[in-house]
Write a protein that holds these residues in place. Structure first.
Motif, short mmCIF file in Angstrom:
data_model
loop_
_atom_site.label_atom_id
_atom_site.label_comp_id
_atom_site.label_asym_id
_atom_site.label_seq_id
_atom_site.Cartn_x
_atom_site.Cartn_y
_atom_site.Cartn_z
N VAL A 40 1.04 -1.09 -0.08
CA VAL A 40 0.08 -0.01 0.04
C VAL A 40 0.88 1.32 -0.17
O VAL A 40 0.40 2.37 -0.08
N TYR A 41 2.15 1.04 0.21
CA TYR A 41 2.86 2.29 0.22
C TYR A 41 3.69 2.47 -0.97
O TYR A 41 4.36 3.54 -1.31
N PRO A 43 3.91 3.97 -4.75
CA PRO A 43 3.10 4.97 -5.40
C PRO A 43 2.46 4.61 -6.52
O PRO A 43 1.48 5.18 -6.79
N CYS A 46 -0.80 3.66 -4.95
CA CYS A 46 -1.77 4.79 -4.77
C CYS A 46 -2.53 5.50 -5.76
O CYS A 46 -3.51 5.84 -5.89
N ILE A 50 -6.35 5.93 -6.75
CA ILE A 50 -6.90 7.38 -6.87
C ILE A 50 -7.47 7.29 -8.36
O ILE A 50 -8.71 7.88 -8.43
#
Length: 142
Positions: A40-41, A43, A46, A50
């Protein structure tokens, strides 16, 4: 299976939700195997999340704007061409996101979202058509 509940196998109440489910008995080994591959870290993850959140928001905003103003219909000269161009734009946004942030989790999430939207359209389409048909008949009689 009889509808009689006992202490070992209680009958789940369909309207009561999942309040009487014992989550301690759930086998989480499958989920642990899947979660090993998700960072989950990262990029890319993420950005994929989004983008997955942005795409339906974009579709709904543009579709509502088109329904109110017929802006795309006027821009493209007809409703069918406007619909096809909007659909092409949506697909291109998904392809861009998938290739830019190519991660297996992002692709799986995209597939889940796409399948859920297709199922919703299949079930919702006939009802929506009836609503628009009834409104059109109502407006003709005024």
């Amino acid at each position: 299976m009889s509808g009689v509940a006992d202490k070992r196998n209680p009958v789940l109440d369909c309207c009561g939700g999942l309040n009487n489910v014992d989550y301690k008995k759930v086998d989480m080994s499958v989920m642990e195997d899947v979660l090993k591959y998700i960072d989950v870290y990262d990029p890319r993850f993420c950005v994929a999340v989004i983008a997955i959140i942005f795409n339906p928001f974009f579709w709904n905003v543009v579709a509502r704007w088109e329904h109110r103003t017929r802006g795309l219909t006027r821009l493209f000269g007809g409703p069918y061409l406007a619909c096809y161009c909007l659909g092409t734009l949506i697909i291109l946004l998904n392809v861009y996101r998938s290739h830019r942030n190519a991660s297996p989790v992002g692709l799986v999430l995209t597939a889940v979202v796409a399948i859920s939207y297709q199922v919703a359209i299949i079930f919702e389409g006939p009802f929506t058509e009836d609503i628009y048909r009834q409104r059109a008949q109502c407006c003709k009689h005024k």
